[in-house]
Design a protein around this motif. Structure first.
Motif, short mmCIF file in Angstrom:
data_model
loop_
_atom_site.label_atom_id
_atom_site.label_comp_id
_atom_site.label_asym_id
_atom_site.label_seq_id
_atom_site.Cartn_x
_atom_site.Cartn_y
_atom_site.Cartn_z
N THR A 52 -31.97 -31.00 -9.28
CA THR A 52 -31.37 -32.33 -9.33
C THR A 52 -29.91 -32.17 -9.74
O THR A 52 -29.59 -31.39 -10.62
N TRP A 53 -29.06 -32.92 -9.04
CA TRP A 53 -27.62 -32.70 -9.21
C TRP A 53 -27.16 -33.06 -10.62
O TRP A 53 -26.34 -32.36 -11.22
N ASN A 54 -27.69 -34.12 -11.17
CA ASN A 54 -27.20 -34.63 -12.45
C ASN A 54 -27.76 -33.83 -13.63
O ASN A 54 -27.01 -33.22 -14.40
N ALA A 55 -29.09 -33.79 -13.75
CA ALA A 55 -29.71 -33.17 -14.92
C ALA A 55 -29.96 -31.68 -14.75
O ALA A 55 -30.20 -30.97 -15.72
N GLY A 56 -29.90 -31.21 -13.51
CA GLY A 56 -30.14 -29.79 -13.29
C GLY A 56 -31.59 -29.36 -13.44
O GLY A 56 -31.87 -28.19 -13.70
N VAL A 57 -32.50 -30.29 -13.26
CA VAL A 57 -33.93 -29.95 -13.30
C VAL A 57 -34.28 -29.17 -12.04
O VAL A 57 -33.86 -29.53 -10.94
N THR A 58 -35.04 -28.09 -12.21
CA THR A 58 -35.35 -27.22 -11.08
C THR A 58 -36.85 -27.15 -10.81
O THR A 58 -37.67 -27.38 -11.70
N VAL A 59 -37.16 -26.83 -9.57
CA VAL A 59 -38.54 -26.60 -9.16
C VAL A 59 -38.51 -25.51 -8.10
O VAL A 59 -37.58 -25.44 -7.29
N TYR A 60 -39.54 -24.65 -8.09
CA TYR A 60 -39.57 -23.50 -7.19
C TYR A 60 -40.87 -23.44 -6.41
O TYR A 60 -41.93 -23.87 -6.89
N GLY A 61 -40.78 -22.84 -5.24
CA GLY A 61 -41.98 -22.54 -4.49
C GLY A 61 -42.68 -21.34 -5.11
O GLY A 61 -42.05 -20.47 -5.71
N ASP A 62 -43.99 -21.27 -4.94
CA ASP A 62 -44.77 -20.22 -5.59
C ASP A 62 -44.36 -18.83 -5.12
O ASP A 62 -44.40 -17.87 -5.90
N SER A 63 -43.96 -18.70 -3.87
CA SER A 63 -43.66 -17.37 -3.33
C SER A 63 -42.35 -16.79 -3.86
O SER A 63 -42.11 -15.59 -3.71
N VAL A 64 -41.51 -17.61 -4.46
CA VAL A 64 -40.22 -17.11 -4.95
C VAL A 64 -40.06 -17.25 -6.46
O VAL A 64 -39.07 -16.77 -7.03
N LYS A 65 -41.01 -17.88 -7.09
CA LYS A 65 -40.91 -18.13 -8.53
C LYS A 65 -40.76 -16.81 -9.28
O LYS A 65 -41.52 -15.86 -9.04
N GLY A 66 -39.79 -16.76 -10.17
CA GLY A 66 -39.55 -15.54 -10.94
C GLY A 66 -38.61 -14.57 -10.25
O GLY A 66 -38.16 -13.59 -10.88
N ARG A 67 -38.30 -14.78 -8.97
CA ARG A 67 -37.40 -13.88 -8.24
C ARG A 67 -36.11 -14.58 -7.82
O ARG A 67 -35.04 -13.96 -7.78
N PHE A 68 -36.19 -15.84 -7.46
CA PHE A 68 -35.03 -16.60 -7.00
C PHE A 68 -34.62 -17.59 -8.08
O PHE A 68 -35.46 -18.10 -8.83
N THR A 69 -33.32 -17.88 -8.10
CA THR A 69 -32.79 -18.86 -9.05
C THR A 69 -31.85 -19.82 -8.33
O THR A 69 -30.93 -19.38 -7.64
N ILE A 70 -32.09 -21.10 -8.50
CA ILE A 70 -31.21 -22.11 -7.93
C ILE A 70 -30.30 -22.64 -9.03
O ILE A 70 -30.73 -22.81 -10.18
N SER A 71 -29.05 -22.89 -8.68
CA SER A 71 -28.09 -23.42 -9.65
C SER A 71 -27.06 -24.26 -8.90
O SER A 71 -27.02 -24.25 -7.68
N ARG A 72 -26.26 -25.01 -9.66
CA ARG A 72 -25.23 -25.80 -9.00
C ARG A 72 -23.95 -25.79 -9.82
O ARG A 72 -23.98 -25.62 -11.03
N ASP A 73 -22.85 -25.97 -9.11
CA ASP A 73 -21.53 -26.09 -9.71
C ASP A 73 -21.01 -27.47 -9.34
O ASP A 73 -20.59 -27.69 -8.20
N ASN A 74 -21.09 -28.39 -10.28
CA ASN A 74 -20.73 -29.77 -9.98
C ASN A 74 -19.26 -29.90 -9.56
O ASN A 74 -18.93 -30.68 -8.66
N ALA A 75 -18.40 -29.13 -10.18
CA ALA A 75 -16.97 -29.23 -9.87
C ALA A 75 -16.68 -28.80 -8.43
O ALA A 75 -15.76 -29.31 -7.79
N LYS A 76 -17.47 -27.87 -7.93
CA LYS A 76 -17.26 -27.36 -6.57
C LYS A 76 -18.18 -28.01 -5.55
O LYS A 76 -18.13 -27.67 -4.37
N ASN A 77 -19.05 -28.91 -6.00
CA ASN A 77 -20.02 -29.53 -5.09
C ASN A 77 -20.80 -28.47 -4.31
O ASN A 77 -21.00 -28.60 -3.10
N THR A 78 -21.21 -27.45 -5.03
CA THR A 78 -21.87 -26.32 -4.38
C THR A 78 -23.16 -25.97 -5.11
O THR A 78 -23.22 -26.00 -6.34
#
Length: 129
Positions: A52-78
């Motif tokens: 989620t863009w505002n609070a940064g709450v994350t959720v992962y698929g089971d096949s990638v959990k523990g290996r992939f990380t999602i993050s965001r840079d609000n200033a860069k809209n990325t």
């Protein structure tokens, strides 16, 4: 309208790391959630991760959990997807998507592709031996 452009795909050796980026432009705001999906040839589109863009709450698929990380840079809209400990099964076209999101919604909805309103063009990731 929101435009999404993915980058960072390519060839990675099994066990290696790769970082994907998704740059958002247009009518972006904090009331969005961003997701990554992937699709391999002959397979259905699969949920990878969302944030989620505002609070940064994350959720992962089971096949990638523990290996992939999602993050965001609000200033860069990325939004980023850091891939680690890659496997052959991670080979796919990776898509970034944006959803007009309400904080009152169930986070599990972000696992559904039809929840999203905008999609990028995709970037190929190939895991090799």
């Amino acid at each position: 309208q929101v435009q999404l452009v993915e980058s960072g795909g390519g060839l990675v050796q099994a066990g290696g790391s790769l970082r994907l980026s998704c740059a958002a432009s247009g009518r972006t705001s904090s009331n969005y959630a961003m997701g990554w999906f992937r699709q391999a040839p002959g397979k259905e589109r699969e949920f990878v991760a969302a944030i989620t863009w505002n609070a940064g709450v994350t959720v992962y698929g089971d096949s990638v959990k523990g290996r992939f990380t999602i993050s965001r840079d609000n200033a860069k809209n990325t939004v980023y997807l850091q891939m680690a400990q890659t496997k052959f099964g991670d080979t796919a076209v990776y898509y970034c998507a944006a959803d007009r999101w309400s904080p009152l919604s169930n986070i599990g909805l972000l696992k559904r592709a039809n929840e999203y309103d905008y999609w990028g063009q995709g970037t190929q990731v190939t895991v090799s031996s």
